[in-house]
Structure formats: structure tokens, C-alpha cells
Design an enzyme around this catalytic site. Structure first.
Site, PDB file in Angstrom:
ATOM      1  N   ASP A  97       0.853  -1.183   0.000  1.00  0.00           N
ATOM      2  CA  ASP A  97       0.000   0.000   0.000  1.00  0.00           C
ATOM      3  C   ASP A  97       0.890   1.235   0.000  1.00  0.00           C
ATOM      4  O   ASP A  97       1.258   1.765   1.047  1.00  0.00           O
ATOM      5  CB  ASP A  97      -0.910  -0.010   1.226  1.00  0.00           C
ATOM      6  CG  ASP A  97      -2.033   1.011   1.109  1.00  0.00           C
ATOM      7  OD1 ASP A  97      -2.079   1.734   0.095  1.00  0.00           O
ATOM      8  OD2 ASP A  97      -2.864   1.082   2.037  1.00  0.00           O
ATOM      9  N   ALA A  98       1.260   1.670  -1.206  1.00  0.00           N
ATOM     10  CA  ALA A  98       2.137   2.828  -1.359  1.00  0.00           C
ATOM     11  C   ALA A  98       1.469   3.952  -2.146  1.00  0.00           C
ATOM     12  O   ALA A  98       1.960   5.073  -2.158  1.00  0.00           O
ATOM     13  CB  ALA A  98       3.438   2.418  -2.039  1.00  0.00           C
ATOM     14  N   LYS A  99       0.380   3.638  -2.835  1.00  0.00           N
ATOM     15  CA  LYS A  99      -0.425   4.624  -3.580  1.00  0.00           C
ATOM     16  C   LYS A  99       0.440   5.522  -4.458  1.00  0.00           C
ATOM     17  O   LYS A  99       0.281   6.744  -4.475  1.00  0.00           O
ATOM     18  CB  LYS A  99      -1.278   5.457  -2.619  1.00  0.00           C
ATOM     19  CG  LYS A  99      -2.281   4.617  -1.820  1.00  0.00           C
ATOM     20  CD  LYS A  99      -3.147   5.493  -0.930  1.00  0.00           C
ATOM     21  CE  LYS A  99      -4.166   4.662  -0.165  1.00  0.00           C
ATOM     22  NZ  LYS A  99      -3.524   3.849   0.909  1.00  0.00           N
ATOM     23  N   ARG A 100       1.325   4.922  -5.215  1.00  0.00           N
ATOM     24  CA  ARG A 100       2.213   5.686  -6.075  1.00  0.00           C
ATOM     25  C   ARG A 100       1.470   6.167  -7.320  1.00  0.00           C
ATOM     26  O   ARG A 100       0.570   5.497  -7.832  1.00  0.00           O
ATOM     27  CB  ARG A 100       3.421   4.842  -6.472  1.00  0.00           C
ATOM     28  CG  ARG A 100       4.321   4.408  -5.312  1.00  0.00           C
ATOM     29  CD  ARG A 100       4.839   5.606  -4.518  1.00  0.00           C
ATOM     30  NE  ARG A 100       5.979   5.242  -3.693  1.00  0.00           N
ATOM     31  CZ  ARG A 100       5.981   5.225  -2.362  1.00  0.00           C
ATOM     32  NH1 ARG A 100       4.886   5.536  -1.702  1.00  0.00           N
ATOM     33  NH2 ARG A 100       7.086   4.909  -1.691  1.00  0.00           N
ATOM     34  N   THR A 127      -0.733  -0.684  -4.715  1.00  0.00           N
ATOM     35  CA  THR A 127      -1.794   0.316  -4.865  1.00  0.00           C
ATOM     36  C   THR A 127      -1.230   1.526  -5.593  1.00  0.00           C
ATOM     37  O   THR A 127      -0.103   1.958  -5.338  1.00  0.00           O
ATOM     38  CB  THR A 127      -2.377   0.749  -3.514  1.00  0.00           C
ATOM     39  OG1 THR A 127      -1.348   1.331  -2.701  1.00  0.00           O
ATOM     40  CG2 THR A 127      -3.005  -0.424  -2.786  1.00  0.00           C
TER      41      THR A 127
END
Length: 280
Positions: A97-100, A127
Site C-alpha cells: 500500500d504505497a499509492k504511487r 496500490t
């Protein structure tokens, strides 16, 4: 070269075998304190190791939140690398879960960090944020396909602020969120038993019947437990797509630590409730 089994295939098998539960690994300061741990590298390492050792043989997916490791700098990243390696070695899928989200070579570098098998942070899925335009994710999409990894694209998130972007209406009359779901459905055409390109869709959002969630891919659903949603809510929120939902529980499970048996009991209870709800 031996063909790589796609993430969607591996995820479907894990969900069927272990139940469709994703447990977050979110070592924020308050949680470490509640476990009797210091907010330092030793506490971070102890917390992460305990979660993996307690649950890796029983849950389908772990979702470490990268920010809670990155805040400690290089030593925190080293703990994250070990956590990912230990979880995957134990047979649990890891969604980072890094939402890059970025463009061009920068997006390619993010993809290489988390989706390249040669990277120490290689994860089964990542993510990503598509709000520089869905096309900006192409380097991640391409590398995920080559490496057998997956993506979870922010589409209809559970935070209230998300609606101002995700429910904004485009010139063609579609909302931005619906547009993202459409792109993912196109990525997953022909995949069986399930595609590798999923969406993040909050379990707290209520009736989503105006959106086509049948993208032939997984739907990562935060909001079960501490945020107020329950397993019983899932069919009403996700409708016919409920079988592909991967509910994420973080605090609802983690608050029972550091006792390993209590962590396992809580995860088992959530998994059983979710399995019953989505199979009804």
C-alpha cells in the site's frame, strides 16, 4: 522461460483456500504503544514480525502500509523488505500500500521498486493513484503484466474527500470513478478466473449500484471493522461483484496484539464472517 502465474489467478486461489481477507500491517505510533512497544526500529521490527508469524499461514493477503515504515528512513525500509520477504516466503500474498502515481520515467521507477522481481521490495501487487490520468499508469501496468504482479487503482475510496474527484462528472457524462473502473475492466478482458488489475472501493460507501463494479478483477475494500462497515454489508455494497471483493481489516485485527493467539482468533473470525457474507 517458465510462464509467470498472474496475480489474479494466485489471488483467486488464495481467497478460495484461506478466505477473502486482507490484513493491513499498519505500525503507527499509537498502535505500537498499545502493544507495549516503543515507536522506534526495534518496536517496528517486533510488531511486523509478530503479525507475520501469527497470521502468515492463515490469511490470504497482507497489506503493509509503506508510509509507516518509510518514516524511519533506511532502517524502516529494511524492516519493510524483511516483512515482505517473510510474508511471501510463508505463502501469503503481499499488496504494497504505497499509492504511487506519477508520469513517465518516475512512474516507471516506482513500478520497478515494487513490481520488479529483482527488487528487494517486490510485492504481489501495488496500490496506485490514477489521478494524473489513467494513462500515466502504463509503466506499472506493463511491468505488472510481465512480472505476474497486480495493481489496485484508487477508484471509489472510503475517505469523504475522495468524492470531489472520483464522483466528478466528465464531459462524456461519466464520473471519474466510473471511468477508472472502465479502464480496469478493459485490462482484465479475457482473464480467467480473475484479472490482475483491481480497484480500491470502500466498503463504507453504501449503495454503489450506479457503478459497474464487475471489472473481472479484484476489489480491495477498506472499511471493515474500525471504520464501521461489517461483513454483512458487503453484498449490498458490491452486488454481483461481491465474490471478487478482498475486504481489508487493519485495526480490527491488530488491536488484539501482541498476543499471537488473539490475533489469529480475530483474523479467523473476520475471515469466517466475510466468507459467509459473500457466499450467501
Amino acid at each position: 522461460m517458465t510462464p509467470v502465474t498472474p496475480f489474479g489467478t494466485r489471488l483467486r486461489a488464495a481467497m478460495d483456500a484461506r478466505g477473502p481477507l486482507c490484513v493491513g500491517i499498519d505500525p503507527h505510533a499509537a498502535l505500537l504503544s498499545s502493544w507495549g512497544l516503543n515507536d522506534d526500529i526495534a518496536g517496528l521490527e517486533k510488531f511486523s514480525r509478530t503479525v507475520v508469524e501469527a497470521l502468515a499461514d492463515s490469511v490470504a493477503v497482507f497489506k503493509p502500509q509503506a508510509a509507516f515504515f518509510e518514516r524511519f528512513g533506511s532502517k524502516g525500509i529494511a524492516v519493510l523488505e524483511q516483512t515482505v520477504a517473510d510474508a511471501r516466503a510463508a505463502g501469503t500474498l503481499v499488496v504494497m500500500d504505497a499509492k504511487r502515481g506519477d508520469i513517465g520515467s518516475t512512474m516507471a521507477a516506482y513500478a520497478q521498486t515494487f513490481l520488479s522481481p529483482s527488487s528487494p521490495l517486490f510485492s504481489d501487487a501495488l496500490t496506485v493513484s490514477p489521478y494524473l490520468g489513467y494513462g500515466s499508469l502504463e509503466p506499472a501496468v506493463e511491468l505488472a503484466r510481465r512480472s505476474g504482479a497486480g495493481l489496485f487503482v484508487l477508484a471509489l475510496t472510503s475517505n469523504p474527500e475522495g468524492a470531489e474527484v472520483q464522483r466528478a462528472v466528465r464531459e462524456d457524462g461519466r464520473t471519474v470513478g466510473a471511468t477508472m473502473l472502465g479502464h480496469l475492466a478493459a485490462e482484465n478482458v479475457g482473464a480467467s478466473p480473475m484479472g490482475s488489475f483491481g480497484a480500491v472501493v470502500g466498503a463504507t460507501l453504501g449503495d454503489l449500484s450506479s457503478f459497474d463494479l464487475d471489472i473481472n478483477g479484484p476489489l480491495l475494500a477498506p472499511g471493515i471493522g474500525a471504520q464501521g462497515a461489517t461483513a454483512a454489508d458487503l453484498p449490498a455494497v458490491f452486488g454481483a461483484a461481491v465474490r471478487n471483493v478482498v475486504p481489508n481489516v487493519s485495526r480490527g485485527v491488530l488491536k488484539h496484539g501482541p498476543d499471537a493467539a488473539a490475533l489469529r482468533d480475530s483474523a479467523t473470525r473476520f475471515a469466517d464472517e466475510i466468507r459467509e457474507a459473500v457466499s450467501a
